[in-house]
Design a protein around this motif. Structure first.
Motif, mmCIF file in Angstrom:
data_model
loop_
_atom_site.group_PDB
_atom_site.id
_atom_site.type_symbol
_atom_site.label_atom_id
_atom_site.label_comp_id
_atom_site.label_asym_id
_atom_site.label_seq_id
_atom_site.Cartn_x
_atom_site.Cartn_y
_atom_site.Cartn_z
ATOM 1 N N ALA A 36 -17.183 12.997 -7.238
ATOM 2 C CA ALA A 36 -16.479 12.083 -8.154
ATOM 3 C C ALA A 36 -15.950 12.776 -9.415
ATOM 4 C CB ALA A 36 -17.403 10.933 -8.540
ATOM 5 N N GLY A 37 -16.525 13.933 -9.778
ATOM 6 C CA GLY A 37 -16.101 14.604 -11.006
ATOM 7 C C GLY A 37 -14.859 15.471 -10.832
ATOM 8 N N GLY A 38 -14.344 15.576 -9.611
ATOM 9 C CA GLY A 38 -13.200 16.475 -9.389
ATOM 10 C C GLY A 38 -12.038 15.763 -8.731
ATOM 11 N N TRP A 39 -10.952 16.513 -8.524
ATOM 12 C CA TRP A 39 -9.701 15.918 -8.010
ATOM 13 C C TRP A 39 -9.628 16.027 -6.489
ATOM 14 C CZ3 TRP A 39 -8.734 13.122 -11.827
ATOM 15 C CH2 TRP A 39 -8.785 13.602 -13.136
ATOM 16 N N PHE A 40 -10.654 15.530 -5.826
ATOM 17 C CA PHE A 40 -10.714 15.666 -4.359
ATOM 18 C C PHE A 40 -9.900 14.577 -3.661
ATOM 19 C CE2 PHE A 40 -14.411 17.871 -5.947
ATOM 20 C CZ PHE A 40 -14.381 19.045 -5.206
ATOM 21 N N TYR A 41 -9.423 14.923 -2.473
ATOM 22 C CA TYR A 41 -8.712 13.948 -1.636
ATOM 23 C C TYR A 41 -8.949 14.336 -0.186
ATOM 24 C CZ TYR A 41 -5.262 10.354 -0.673
ATOM 25 O OH TYR A 41 -4.657 9.184 -0.265
ATOM 26 N N ARG A 42 -9.180 13.349 0.654
ATOM 27 C CA ARG A 42 -9.503 13.678 2.050
ATOM 28 C C ARG A 42 -8.297 14.237 2.804
ATOM 29 N NH1 ARG A 42 -11.719 8.994 5.289
ATOM 30 N NH2 ARG A 42 -11.394 10.569 6.871
ATOM 31 N N PRO A 43 -8.534 15.254 3.642
ATOM 32 C CA PRO A 43 -7.458 15.751 4.500
ATOM 33 C C PRO A 43 -6.847 14.577 5.274
ATOM 34 C CG PRO A 43 -9.316 17.231 4.610
ATOM 35 C CD PRO A 43 -9.766 16.042 3.807
ATOM 36 N N THR A 44 -5.523 14.507 5.222
ATOM 37 C CA THR A 44 -4.808 13.316 5.685
ATOM 38 C C THR A 44 -3.812 13.675 6.779
ATOM 39 O OG1 THR A 44 -5.077 12.320 3.513
ATOM 40 C CG2 THR A 44 -3.234 11.503 4.852
ATOM 41 N N ILE A 45 -3.807 12.879 7.854
ATOM 42 C CA ILE A 45 -2.857 13.131 8.941
ATOM 43 C C ILE A 45 -2.121 11.833 9.286
ATOM 44 C CG2 ILE A 45 -2.606 13.846 11.359
ATOM 45 C CD1 ILE A 45 -5.159 15.549 10.975
ATOM 46 N N PHE A 46 -0.795 11.924 9.284
ATOM 47 C CA PHE A 46 0.053 10.824 9.760
ATOM 48 C C PHE A 46 0.641 11.213 11.108
ATOM 49 C CE2 PHE A 46 0.450 9.417 5.288
ATOM 50 C CZ PHE A 46 0.421 8.035 5.448
ATOM 51 N N THR A 47 0.621 10.299 12.065
ATOM 52 C CA THR A 47 1.358 10.527 13.322
ATOM 53 C C THR A 47 2.519 9.527 13.371
ATOM 54 O OG1 THR A 47 -0.118 9.029 14.492
ATOM 55 C CG2 THR A 47 -0.643 11.386 14.591
ATOM 56 N N GLY A 48 3.320 9.667 14.424
ATOM 57 C CA GLY A 48 4.469 8.755 14.569
ATOM 58 C C GLY A 48 5.475 8.939 13.450
ATOM 59 N N VAL A 49 5.523 10.145 12.903
ATOM 60 C CA VAL A 49 6.446 10.412 11.791
ATOM 61 C C VAL A 49 7.834 10.720 12.369
ATOM 62 C CG1 VAL A 49 6.899 11.904 9.799
ATOM 63 C CG2 VAL A 49 4.539 11.270 10.377
ATOM 64 N N GLU A 50 8.847 10.125 11.770
ATOM 65 C CA GLU A 50 10.233 10.378 12.196
ATOM 66 C C GLU A 50 10.866 11.376 11.230
ATOM 67 O OE1 GLU A 50 11.648 9.306 14.896
ATOM 68 O OE2 GLU A 50 9.899 8.097 15.483
ATOM 69 N N PRO A 51 11.808 12.207 11.744
ATOM 70 C CA PRO A 51 12.374 13.262 10.884
ATOM 71 C C PRO A 51 12.971 12.777 9.566
ATOM 72 C CG PRO A 51 13.052 13.578 13.162
ATOM 73 C CD PRO A 51 12.297 12.280 13.130
ATOM 74 N N ALA A 52 13.506 11.557 9.548
ATOM 75 C CA ALA A 52 14.168 11.111 8.317
ATOM 76 C C ALA A 52 13.196 10.548 7.283
ATOM 77 C CB ALA A 52 15.217 10.054 8.651
ATOM 78 N N MET A 53 11.947 10.342 7.661
ATOM 79 C CA MET A 53 10.999 9.755 6.694
ATOM 80 C C MET A 53 10.764 10.709 5.522
ATOM 81 S SD MET A 53 8.047 8.104 9.100
ATOM 82 C CE MET A 53 8.364 6.713 10.183
ATOM 83 N N ARG A 54 10.461 10.120 4.391
ATOM 84 C CA ARG A 54 10.251 10.970 3.203
ATOM 85 C C ARG A 54 9.065 11.914 3.388
ATOM 86 N NH1 ARG A 54 10.279 7.628 -2.214
ATOM 87 N NH2 ARG A 54 9.954 9.735 -3.031
ATOM 88 N N ILE A 55 8.027 11.462 4.122
ATOM 89 C CA ILE A 55 6.868 12.368 4.305
ATOM 90 C C ILE A 55 7.194 13.524 5.255
ATOM 91 C CG2 ILE A 55 5.046 10.739 3.676
ATOM 92 C CD1 ILE A 55 4.515 10.354 6.698
ATOM 93 N N ALA A 56 8.364 13.441 5.911
ATOM 94 C CA ALA A 56 8.805 14.560 6.758
ATOM 95 C C ALA A 56 9.833 15.424 6.031
ATOM 96 C CB ALA A 56 9.409 14.045 8.051
ATOM 97 N N GLN A 57 10.273 14.975 4.864
ATOM 98 C CA GLN A 57 11.363 15.668 4.164
ATOM 99 C C GLN A 57 10.957 16.294 2.841
ATOM 100 O OE1 GLN A 57 14.595 16.169 5.010
ATOM 101 N NE2 GLN A 57 14.291 15.273 7.027
ATOM 102 N N GLU A 58 10.034 15.645 2.118
ATOM 103 C CA GLU A 58 9.783 16.052 0.731
ATOM 104 C C GLU A 58 8.512 16.895 0.605
ATOM 105 O OE1 GLU A 58 10.079 12.453 -1.640
ATOM 106 O OE2 GLU A 58 11.912 11.899 -0.572
ATOM 107 N N GLU A 59 8.538 17.835 -0.325
ATOM 108 C CA GLU A 59 7.354 18.669 -0.527
ATOM 109 C C GLU A 59 6.279 17.850 -1.239
ATOM 110 O OE1 GLU A 59 7.425 22.107 -3.252
ATOM 111 O OE2 GLU A 59 6.465 23.221 -1.635
ATOM 112 N N ILE A 60 5.082 17.822 -0.669
ATOM 113 C CA ILE A 60 3.995 17.007 -1.226
ATOM 114 C C ILE A 60 2.963 17.879 -1.946
ATOM 115 C CG2 ILE A 60 2.160 15.355 -0.649
ATOM 116 C CD1 ILE A 60 4.008 14.565 1.811
ATOM 117 N N PHE A 61 2.767 19.082 -1.459
ATOM 118 C CA PHE A 61 1.856 20.060 -2.071
ATOM 119 C C PHE A 61 0.430 19.524 -2.134
ATOM 120 C CE2 PHE A 61 1.479 23.908 -4.829
ATOM 121 C CZ PHE A 61 2.277 24.719 -4.033
#
Ligand code: ADP
Length: 494
Positions: A362-387
């Protein structure tokens, strides 16, 4: 009590002219303060540039092989202090020790490469078109370079820029990322101990708009070498353009790993786990898209999700940690924002998508490894850098479709293909628009002595690492010597 650190200008550790400071905290536990650092401004940059001018006068006259000897000693000191540096770097930016050790190792490799380049720095000679005349090009030091670096490789990325600049005979003003100033102080201390004359390197800590921007407009700065976001890089290029400064940009990526039906699936699984979640997905070469051919898609995803869920989140300095925190709150918010965007776009959130419930994190900036399926090429999560640790999985029909989807983004840094078919591999090498293509390896893992960089919105044509970076940091002068004793008119008397 944490320590207070200052800028290095003209060989002295000095307070910032602004009189203001900022605190840097450990992203795995924000109650742990790494140190207090100068929040510098334009006056500090000006003072640093004055010192660098004096440094350039001296350093540029020292023969390149002697300059190289300083880098050899810097490499030795980095080697001696590898563990101690890695520990502090993990504390400062979160990635596990195995990765920060690798970060230091990359700087060691770069130091030794640069040291030996001091005895090479080849240029070109060609036969003259006239008799008794010689033409040759020689390399000269180029001037004062502003170095602006990100936090994700706190020592490796600066080494790619600073070591070649130094061996070429240039002086440096370095504005490191505001999230990793401690690593920068340690790096500069090593250069001084290695025998770099005072004035040759100046370290000015602080924030981008206040301390970085004035460097890009200072009249004595010959050029800027920048690694960071595309938005900031383009601003820097515009500022440099106003004054015809040199500028080398290393910016965003949206790197894809393509796995064909015939691939070694185990190898491809290991590759994507390392590529997508290593450094918590915060590498410019991180795998943020996984393109799976139809035949293996479902089975591959099931196995990948299981393995992603088994990754251990935690303090990178603790044994057994696979994935550290995000660098700061803003970075974690950005990942959470893209999880909402992906969900709204209709992609299928298969795992992650939340802050871990574990109270110890809780004291740090953790986030669970996340996987999306069914992603289409035009979606923003397929186009934009998320880092961040967010992987978008897209289904592709065959090699051609895979390459088409791979190329359908604004960036072009790294890419990877897993296949046993040599023809398919070479097709990808030919047709993928990226500065780097790995065959049967993940999108991350650059070696210090090969060119590194990208196409499209990733960069502006320069390369770091390897031999091309020495072109950026030096000037070529062409010398003609006519020993015929008479006027020979080029293009006329031939
Ligand atoms: P990241 O997304 O990796 O934090 P940024 O592009 O924001 O990338 O930052 C990379 C480096 O650029 C940092 O050292 C930052 O302080 C610096 N920077 C940010 N804004 C500017 C600016 N306007 N001018 C010069 N440098 C900047």
């Amino acid at each position: 009590m944490s320590e207070t650190y200052r800028n290095l200008i003209g060989g002295k550790w000095v307070e910032s002219a602004t009189g203001t400071t900022f605190r840097n905290t450990n992203p795995a536990d924000t109650s742990d303060v790494v140190g207090t650092f100068a929040a510098s401004g334009p006056a500090d940059i000006d003072e640093a540039a004055v010192a660098a001018k004096a440094g350039f006068e001296e350093w540029s006259r020292i023969p390149a092989p002697v300059r190289g000897d300083v880098l050899k000693r810097a490499g030795d000191l980095l080697t001696e202090r590898k563990d101690e540096l890695a520990d502090g770097m993990t504390r400062e930016m979160g990635k596990p020790l195995v990765e920060t050790r690798g970060d230091v190792q990359e700087a060691i490799d770069t130091a030794y490469y640069a040291a030996s380049e001091g005895r090479r720095l080849f240029s070109y000679a060609a036969p003259s078109e006239l008799p008794q005349k010689m033409g040759v090009s020689i390399r000269r030091p180029a001037g004062i370079f502003g170095i602006i670096t990100p936090w994700n490789f706190p020592i490796a990325v600066p080494s790619w820029k600073i070591f070649p600049a130094l061996v070429c005979g240039d002086a440096v003003v370095w504005k490191p990322a505001e999230d990793t100033p401690w690593s920068a102080v340690k790096f500069v201390e090593i250069l001084l101990e290695a025998g770099l004359p005072e004035n040759v390197i100046q370290l000015v800590t602080g924030f981008g708009p206040e301390a970085g921007a004035p460097l890009t407009t200072h009249r004595w700065v010959t050029g800027i070498s920048f690694t960071g976001s595309t938005a900031v890089g383009c601003k820097i290029a515009a500022a440099c353009g106003e004054q015809a400064k040199l500028v080398s940009l290393e910016m965003g990526g949206k790197n894809a790993q393509l796995v064909l039906d015939d691939a070694d699936i185990e190898l491809a699984l290991e590759g994507v786990l390392w590529g997508a979640f290593g450094t918590t997905g915060q590498r410019c070469t991180a795998t943020s898209r996984l393109l799976l051919q139809t035949g293996i898609h479902d089975e591959f995803v099931d196995e990948l999700v299981q393995r992603a869920e088994a990754l251990v989140l935690g303090d990178g300095r603790k044994r057994g940690t696979d994935v550290g925190p995000l660098i700061n709150e803003e970075a974690r918010d950005k990942v959470a924002k893209y999880v909402r965007i992906g969900t709204d776009e209709g992609a299928n959130l298969r795992t992650g998508g939340e802050i871990p419930a574990d109270k110890r994190l809780a004291g740090g900036w953790f986030y669970r490894p996340t996987i999306f399926t069914g992603v289409e090429p035009a979606m923003r999560i397929a186009q934009e850098e998320i880092f961040g640790p967010l992987l978008s999985v897209l289904m592709v029909e065959n090699l051609d479709h895979g390459i088409e989807v791979m190329n359908d983004v604004r960036y072009g840094l790294s890419s990877s293909i897993y296949t046993q078919d040599v023809n398919a591999a070479f097709q990808a090498i030919d047709r993928v628009d990226a500065g780097i293509t790995y065959v049967n390896g993940p999108t991350i893992g650059a070696e210090a002595h090969y060119p590194f960089g990208g196409v499209k919105d990733t960069g502006n044509g320069h390369r770091e690492g390897g031999w091309p970076v020495y072109d950026f940091f030096s000037d070529l002068k062409t010398v003609y010597v006519d020993y015929s004793g008479r006027l020979q008119r080029t293009q006329i008397d031939t």
